[in-house]
Design an enzyme around this catalytic site. Structure first.
Site, PDB file in Angstrom:
ATOM      1  N   LYS A 132       0.823  -1.209   0.000  1.00 57.16           N
ATOM      2  CA  LYS A 132       0.000   0.000   0.000  1.00 57.16           C
ATOM      3  C   LYS A 132       0.853   1.253   0.000  1.00 57.16           C
ATOM      4  O   LYS A 132       0.524   2.232  -0.675  1.00 57.16           O
ATOM      5  CB  LYS A 132      -0.937   0.017   1.214  1.00 57.16           C
ATOM      6  N   LYS A 189     -12.444  -3.836  -6.096  1.00 56.99           N
ATOM      7  CA  LYS A 189     -12.832  -2.425  -6.068  1.00 56.99           C
ATOM      8  C   LYS A 189     -11.664  -1.493  -6.281  1.00 56.99           C
ATOM      9  O   LYS A 189     -11.851  -0.325  -6.555  1.00 56.99           O
ATOM     10  CB  LYS A 189     -13.564  -2.079  -4.769  1.00 56.99           C
ATOM     11  N   LYS A 246      -9.209 -10.910 -10.465  1.00 55.48           N
ATOM     12  CA  LYS A 246     -10.473 -11.023  -9.748  1.00 55.48           C
ATOM     13  C   LYS A 246     -11.179  -9.657  -9.704  1.00 55.48           C
ATOM     14  O   LYS A 246     -10.527  -8.613  -9.802  1.00 55.48           O
ATOM     15  CB  LYS A 246     -10.280 -11.618  -8.365  1.00 55.48           C
TER      16      LYS A 246
END
Ligand code: TRP
Length: 347
Positions: free
Chosen positions: A120, A213, A210
């Site tokens: 991240k 979001k 996959k």
């Protein structure tokens, strides 16, 4: 005092949930809660303090928290089961307080090695990488240890955080005596919950990934809040292939296989049955129309359920959960405060 073993997990606070989440996370979790609540205390909470470890639009947060809890209720989470506790993390201040104490027993190096932090933070400008993001696993450990949870159903991406939770619990237990229940190791969690979560929905535009979001484009994702017509258009626009014949073959025909998967999940049939039924069809358009129709019906029905969610009942459930959890969490926090010398030891 509840002596049943505790199952605990976080319900996402602020991302838009999509059909991949619905079938891959919401339904399995709700099913687990329903089937286990007779023998276990089930804690389901919204990790709202975790929701801005990376920058978000704060004007939206409050509405998103409530919206996502409503989605769970619409998907079938029972609000009348006294053994299922639903609560918001920030309404139980002991989470923050225990985090600070655990922080002081956590190594800078150990947090620096967390894969999720590395991933991240690599995506952000350095000045936007917050100490909160660094610290995320410690808050997660507090979430778990405050309630003595043994079982924590989390995805692959969270298993390192669960390992850390076990380590910090053992570290404090070694130094101060039996303070915490150590959650079960990851492999026992898999045995307990069943590792395979069934069929996985892929992105409609890039069916090798996959449905997720974090994608920039929403074209490949069907959100639970999408207008049914718009969702149907996304299905019609799904990427397929040039083979020209329908086979369930995720390697060579990922797009078609994904449509068959969605078809199976929405109809409640097995993938084998759906694949066999369509095998050899030569019109991708017909398959898409059929799936688009199903998606439209599914969303229409789901959104009707969403409007039926009783907000007063939901709020009462949250408040009752938070009152009960504050008692449990405060008792754990006091034991820790006594152990580290912040409070006098009990006589
Ligand atoms: N980090 C979890 C996730 O991204 C959410 C979460 C926060 C959580 N605290 C937790 C999950 C404690 C299990 C237990 O999915």
């Amino acid at each position: 005092m509840n002596t049943q073993p505790v199952i605990l997990t976080g319900l996402r606070a602020n991302n838009d949930l999509h059909i991949g989440n619905h079938f891959g996370a919401l339904l399995p979790l709700i099913d687990m809660a329903r089937t286990k609540s007779a023998d276990y205390q089930i804690n389901l909470f919204v990790p709202d303090l975790h929701s801005f470890t990376t920058p978000i639009d704060h004007a939206e947060l409050q509405a998103q928290i409530v919206h996502n809890i409503r989605l769970f209720a619409a998907a079938g989470l029972p609000l009348d089961d006294p053994n299922i506790h639903i609560y918001r993390q920030s309404y139980v201040p002991a989470h923050s307080e225990l985090t600070w104490i655990l922080d002081c027993f956590t190594g800078f190096g150990e947090m620096s090695r967390m894969t999720q932090f590395k991933d991240k933070s690599a995506k952000l400008n350095e000045d936007r990488v917050s100490v909160g993001l660094f610290n995320y696993p410690v808050l997660m450990a507090a979430d778990i240890l405050l309630y003595g949870a043994s079982y924590v159903p989390v995805g692959e991406d969270q298993s390192q955080h669960l390992e850390f939770t076990r380590n910090i619990a053992e570290r404090l237990n070694n130094q101060f005596g039996e303070l915490f229940t150590v959650p079960k190791p990851v492999k026992d969690q898999h045995t307990f919950f069943g590792k395979d979560q069934g069929l996985r929905i892929k992105d409609l535009v890039d069916p090798t990934k996959k449905m997720s979001k974090s994608d920039e484009s929403a074209k490949g994702i069907i959100f639970l809040g999408d207008a049914p017509e718009e969702a149907a258009r996304k299905i019609m626009g799904a990427t397929t292939d040039s083979v020209g014949v329908v086979h369930y073959d995720p390697t060579n025909q990922p797009g078609i296989s994904n449509l068959l998967t969605i078809h199976a999940l929405l109809s409640g049939e097995t993938i084998e049955a759906v694949a066999e039924h369509h095998d050899g069809d030569t019109s991708y358009g017909d398959l898409k129309k059929e799936v688009a129709e199903q998606v439209k019906d599914f969303l229409t029905d789901f959104q009707a359920k969403l409007t039926e969610v009783n907000d007063a009942q939901l709020l009462a459930k949250l408040e009752a959960g938070e009152a009960a959890m504050n008692l449990i969490a405060d008792a754990t926090l006091l034991r820790v405060q006594q152990a580290v010398g912040l409070r006098p030891k009990a006589a």
